[in-house]
Scaffold this motif. Structure first.
Motif, PDB file in Angstrom:
ATOM      1  N   GLN A  76     -36.827  34.915  17.571  1.00 55.33           N
ATOM      2  CA  GLN A  76     -36.119  33.801  16.951  1.00 55.33           C
ATOM      3  C   GLN A  76     -35.367  34.313  15.727  1.00 55.33           C
ATOM      4  OE1 GLN A  76     -36.267  31.398  19.521  1.00 55.33           O
ATOM      5  NE2 GLN A  76     -35.894  30.222  17.720  1.00 55.33           N
ATOM      6  N   ARG A  77     -34.122  34.478  15.854  1.00 55.78           N
ATOM      7  CA  ARG A  77     -33.285  34.953  14.749  1.00 55.78           C
ATOM      8  C   ARG A  77     -32.172  33.953  14.530  1.00 55.78           C
ATOM      9  NH1 ARG A  77     -34.206  39.868  12.383  1.00 55.78           N
ATOM     10  NH2 ARG A  77     -35.350  41.331  13.646  1.00 55.78           N
ATOM     11  N   LEU A  78     -31.756  33.848  13.286  1.00 54.64           N
ATOM     12  CA  LEU A  78     -30.574  33.041  13.011  1.00 54.64           C
ATOM     13  C   LEU A  78     -29.380  33.710  13.672  1.00 54.64           C
ATOM     14  CD1 LEU A  78     -30.765  32.157   9.209  1.00 54.64           C
ATOM     15  CD2 LEU A  78     -30.792  30.565  11.113  1.00 54.64           C
ATOM     16  N   LEU A  92     -39.664  35.824  -0.522  1.00 52.05           N
ATOM     17  CA  LEU A  92     -38.540  36.670  -0.105  1.00 52.05           C
ATOM     18  C   LEU A  92     -37.381  35.839   0.435  1.00 52.05           C
ATOM     19  CD1 LEU A  92     -40.422  39.677   1.471  1.00 52.05           C
ATOM     20  CD2 LEU A  92     -38.949  39.720  -0.535  1.00 52.05           C
ATOM     21  N   MET A  93     -37.692  34.815   1.213  1.00 50.57           N
ATOM     22  CA  MET A  93     -36.640  33.943   1.730  1.00 50.57           C
ATOM     23  C   MET A  93     -35.942  33.230   0.570  1.00 50.57           C
ATOM     24  SD  MET A  93     -34.829  32.836   4.182  1.00 50.57           S
ATOM     25  CE  MET A  93     -35.606  33.152   5.730  1.00 50.57           C
ATOM     26  N   ARG A 135     -29.849  39.957   8.827  1.00 49.89           N
ATOM     27  CA  ARG A 135     -30.883  40.651   9.621  1.00 49.89           C
ATOM     28  C   ARG A 135     -31.890  41.359   8.728  1.00 49.89           C
ATOM     29  NH1 ARG A 135     -30.024  37.455  12.958  1.00 49.89           N
ATOM     30  NH2 ARG A 135     -28.722  37.767  14.760  1.00 49.89           N
ATOM     31  N   TRP A 136     -31.418  41.965   7.655  1.00 50.96           N
ATOM     32  CA  TRP A 136     -32.306  42.656   6.719  1.00 50.96           C
ATOM     33  C   TRP A 136     -33.293  41.665   6.113  1.00 50.96           C
ATOM     34  CZ3 TRP A 136     -32.215  41.872   1.315  1.00 50.96           C
ATOM     35  CH2 TRP A 136     -33.026  42.736   0.592  1.00 50.96           C
ATOM     36  N   ALA A 137     -32.786  40.501   5.670  1.00 48.95           N
ATOM     37  CA  ALA A 137     -33.661  39.486   5.075  1.00 48.95           C
ATOM     38  C   ALA A 137     -34.646  38.954   6.111  1.00 48.95           C
ATOM     39  CB  ALA A 137     -32.828  38.355   4.489  1.00 48.95           C
ATOM     40  N   GLU A 138     -34.182  38.719   7.329  1.00 50.42           N
ATOM     41  CA  GLU A 138     -35.085  38.249   8.389  1.00 50.42           C
ATOM     42  C   GLU A 138     -36.185  39.260   8.657  1.00 50.42           C
ATOM     43  OE1 GLU A 138     -32.498  35.440  11.355  1.00 50.42           O
ATOM     44  OE2 GLU A 138     -32.367  37.590  11.622  1.00 50.42           O
TER      45      GLU A 138
END
Length: 153
Positions: free
Chosen positions: A25-27, A91-92, A137-140
């Motif tokens: 599940q990725r944005l 972190l989010m 992607r790095w933050a996810e």
């Protein structure tokens, strides 16, 4: 016949399947830049007058609704509050705050080159959308690694 003879093995297989599903599940990469672009359109609308203000505002609101609808149709897994750890949430929150920091700082820097508030906002929107695209992607990855339970790729 069932391939698992031990209930613990069956439970472990279920957990691995769930973890892979969470990791999948990725944005969509277009989502955050899309929100930034529509937010920029709304900010520019505040500078406009008359029909342009109304048209840009309505387009921004409709666009946000369309983005939320598209994302809702795509999401299969719902994150529950118990899945979030304090580290993952922090972190989010830091990543989201960094988006707002970029969005707020760029107009100040752009003001050195242009006196137009519209251009400052447009430049800030473009830079922030690029920043969001580059860091999503790095933050996810950072957040997924800190959710409750290990996330398998």
């Amino acid at each position: 016949m069932n391939e698992f003879t031990d209930p613990a093995d069956a439970l472990a297989a279920i957990e691995r399947t769930q973890q892979r599903a969470y990791a999948g599940q990725r944005l969509p990469l277009w989502y955050v830049p899309g929100v930034v672009s529509l937010g920029t359109a709304a900010a520019i609308a505040a500078e406009a007058d008359g029909a342009a203000r109304i048209a840009l505002s309505v387009a921004a609101v409709a666009g946000i609704g369309a983005l939320v609808g598209a994302l809702s149709a795509r999401i299969r897994i719902k994150f529950r509050p118990r899945a979030w750890t304090p580290k993952a949430a922090a972190l989010m929150a830091l990543w989201i705050a960094s988006l707002f920091a970029v969005w707020g700082a760029v107009p100040l820097a752009a003001g050195v080159f242009t006196g137009s508030a519209v251009w400052q906002k447009a430049i800030a929107g473009a830079v922030t959308a690029g920043y969001a695209l580059a860091t999503t992607r790095w933050a996810e990855d950072l957040v997924l690694a800190r959710l409750a339970g290990k996330v398998v790729r």
